[in-house]
Design a protein around this motif. Structure first.
Motif, PDB file in Angstrom:
ATOM      1  N   GLU A 140       0.663  -1.061  -0.096  1.00  0.00           N
ATOM      2  CA  GLU A 140       0.226  -0.133  -0.042  1.00  0.00           C
ATOM      3  C   GLU A 140       0.986   1.274   0.203  1.00  0.00           C
ATOM      4  OE1 GLU A 140      -4.531   0.743   0.607  1.00  0.00           O
ATOM      5  OE2 GLU A 140      -3.145  -1.007   0.185  1.00  0.00           O
ATOM      6  N   ASP A 156      -2.040   5.108  -2.490  1.00  0.00           N
ATOM      7  CA  ASP A 156      -3.345   4.724  -2.130  1.00  0.00           C
ATOM      8  C   ASP A 156      -3.819   5.597  -0.863  1.00  0.00           C
ATOM      9  OD1 ASP A 156      -3.554   2.282  -3.512  1.00  0.00           O
ATOM     10  OD2 ASP A 156      -1.431   2.010  -2.596  1.00  0.00           O
ATOM     11  N   TRP A 157      -2.947   6.285  -0.222  1.00  0.00           N
ATOM     12  CA  TRP A 157      -3.189   7.111   0.906  1.00  0.00           C
ATOM     13  C   TRP A 157      -2.443   8.480   1.029  1.00  0.00           C
ATOM     14  CZ3 TRP A 157      -6.665   6.341   5.230  1.00  0.00           C
ATOM     15  CH2 TRP A 157      -7.196   5.122   5.390  1.00  0.00           C
ATOM     16  N   VAL A 167      -3.129   5.982  10.756  1.00  0.00           N
ATOM     17  CA  VAL A 167      -3.266   5.412   9.293  1.00  0.00           C
ATOM     18  C   VAL A 167      -2.459   4.164   9.189  1.00  0.00           C
ATOM     19  CG1 VAL A 167      -2.880   5.716   6.818  1.00  0.00           C
ATOM     20  CG2 VAL A 167      -3.903   7.445   8.087  1.00  0.00           C
ATOM     21  N   ARG A 336      -8.553  11.067  -4.832  1.00  0.00           N
ATOM     22  CA  ARG A 336      -9.032   9.377  -3.959  1.00  0.00           C
ATOM     23  C   ARG A 336      -8.428   9.601  -2.926  1.00  0.00           C
ATOM     24  NH1 ARG A 336      -8.251   6.365  -7.991  1.00  0.00           N
ATOM     25  NH2 ARG A 336     -10.197   7.101  -9.137  1.00  0.00           N
ATOM     26  N   PRO A 337      -6.883   9.390  -2.843  1.00  0.00           N
ATOM     27  CA  PRO A 337      -6.294   9.251  -1.630  1.00  0.00           C
ATOM     28  C   PRO A 337      -6.328  10.548  -0.550  1.00  0.00           C
ATOM     29  CG  PRO A 337      -4.609   9.703  -3.425  1.00  0.00           C
ATOM     30  CD  PRO A 337      -6.052   9.358  -4.110  1.00  0.00           C
ATOM     31  N   GLN A 339      -9.107  12.472  -0.167  1.00  0.00           N
ATOM     32  CA  GLN A 339     -10.537  12.359   0.332  1.00  0.00           C
ATOM     33  C   GLN A 339     -10.470  11.287   1.426  1.00  0.00           C
ATOM     34  OE1 GLN A 339     -13.366  14.475  -0.237  1.00  0.00           O
ATOM     35  NE2 GLN A 339     -13.675  13.637   1.671  1.00  0.00           N
ATOM     36  N   ARG A 340      -9.866  10.140   1.254  1.00  0.00           N
ATOM     37  CA  ARG A 340      -9.548   8.958   2.063  1.00  0.00           C
ATOM     38  C   ARG A 340      -9.036   9.644   3.205  1.00  0.00           C
ATOM     39  NH1 ARG A 340      -7.026   4.373  -0.677  1.00  0.00           N
ATOM     40  NH2 ARG A 340      -9.163   3.799  -1.487  1.00  0.00           N
ATOM     41  N   ASP A 343     -11.759  11.701   5.039  1.00  0.00           N
ATOM     42  CA  ASP A 343     -12.693  10.829   5.825  1.00  0.00           C
ATOM     43  C   ASP A 343     -11.993  10.192   7.147  1.00  0.00           C
ATOM     44  OD1 ASP A 343     -14.342  11.690   3.694  1.00  0.00           O
ATOM     45  OD2 ASP A 343     -14.079   9.771   2.733  1.00  0.00           O
ATOM     46  N   PHE A 344     -10.973   9.669   6.870  1.00  0.00           N
ATOM     47  CA  PHE A 344     -10.278   8.953   8.016  1.00  0.00           C
ATOM     48  C   PHE A 344     -10.312  10.059   9.139  1.00  0.00           C
ATOM     49  CE2 PHE A 344      -6.723   7.421  10.646  1.00  0.00           C
ATOM     50  CZ  PHE A 344      -7.075   6.009  10.633  1.00  0.00           C
TER      51      PHE A 344
END
Length: 350
Positions: A140, A156-157, A167, A336-337, A339-340, A343-344
């Motif tokens: 990841e 990914d993050w 995380v 995408r990462p 927003q992740r 959200d996290f």
């Protein structure tokens, strides 16, 4: 492909450029005129200011006076999505402007100067980093916010220092192997806190890497009651002697909550503006770096953050120069990462 020396040389060139293009000194009358002009322009352009804690006090002052946001990179990323203004002026370094654009593609993002970069960003070129990731397809990919839009799109993050440990623990619980980039010192801190092994990119911040444990301990001997506040981008020897290790927001909170009257602070001195607001009457001392005067590489202040000033804020608003553009092909993959991350963070705070 760039060698490590090529990357190091790029950072040195950009450092030199930043030092040669700092805002000029102003007297109070000039400051007042510039501030008045900025306030008028923000209203005319339906714009608001967003500034990082590491910018100079004068930039943070005008941001506060106009109802803008002064914060760390996590809150800067979140702030733009919550404001109605169609133009955001981001006083910080380039990756912060790119992040604002990725999360607010419909808005115009301006920066006082697009030349304000970051050694972590420069030190992690997308071609080299992507090749590194390709060698470990079962991992990841976790990247620090201090990276380009292209690097974020490969990840990914995305994390900030305030949620990095959380995380990493979350991914370990899922049985994930981790690639960490670009800050090796923050990565080492996360490893020590969690015991998680990670494949790490070899990058560092030119400000935090200059702090030296020996000098801090010598200063501590003069101020024995001082608490040592350290950002985790600092070398391990500095982290080891800290009373508190944390993100900029966490360090400001510690300054106000700890009973100590004096603090030795191992991060960019721009943070003192908010620390003094949060803890009036307390004393804040810059942690010693590896040199002084002409031998000091950063002297506890990022040269690129220092490029932000009142004059170039006005220029950006008047001319529209300094607009941040991100390739549309990158925006969705980079969002995408990001927003992740948001959200996290929101779930952590519930």
């Amino acid at each position: 492909m760039l060698s490590k020396k090529d990357i190091s040389d790029r950072i040195l060139v950009q450092e030199h450029f930043a030092q040669e293009h700092l805002p000029h000194e102003m007297d109070q009358a000039e400051i007042d005129r510039y501030k008045s002009r900025i306030k008028t322009l923000l209203k005319e352009k339906n714009a608001c200011l967003v500034a990082h804690y590491y910018t100079d006090a004068i930039v943070q002052e005008i941001t506060e006076e106009t109802g803008g946001c002064i914060s760390d990179s996590l809150e800067m990323a979140r702030f733009g999505t919550q404001r109605p203004e169609q133009t955001l002026v981001v006083a910080g370094v380039r990756f912060m402007g790119e992040t604002a654009k990725i999360l607010n593609p419909e808005k115009r993002i301006l920066m006082p100067t697009l030349e304000a970069t970051c050694s972590l960003d420069i030190g992690c070129p997308i071609e080299e980093f992507s090749a590194f990731c390709d060698q470990h397809p079962d991992h990841e990919v976790v990247v620090y916010a201090n990276t380009s839009a292209a690097v974020k799109a490969r990840a990914d993050w995305v994390v900030t220092s305030s949620i990095a440990v959380n995380v990493a623990e979350h991914l370990e619980e899922q049985g994930k192997k981790i690639i960490w980039a670009p800050d090796k010192h923050l990565g080492e801190y996360v490893q020590k806190q969690t015991g998680i092994e990670m494949l790490m990119w070899d990058g560092s911040c030119i400000v935090h890497e200059e702090f030296k444990a020996k000098g801090i301990l010598e200063l501590k001997s003069v101020y024995p009651d001082a608490a040592i506040l350290v950002h985790p981008e600092s070398p391990d020897a500095v982290v080891e002697i800290a009373d508190v290790v944390g993100s900029t927001t966490q360090l400001i909170k510690a300054a106000s909550e700890l009973p100590n009257e004096t603090f030795i602070v191992a991060t960019d001195r721009g943070i003192f503006y908010k620390m003094r607001q949060s803890a009036p009457g307390k004393t804040f001392l810059e942690a010693p770096t590896g040199g002084s005067g002409a031998t000091c590489r950063s002297c506890a202040h990022c040269p690129w953050m220092a490029m932000n000033g009142l004059e170039n804020i006005i220029s950006a608003l008047e001319t529209g120069e300094g607009e941040v553009l991100v390739d549309e092909s990158l925006i969705e993959d980079a969002r995408r990462p990001l927003q992740r991350m948001l959200d996290f963070s929101n779930n952590l705070n519930k």
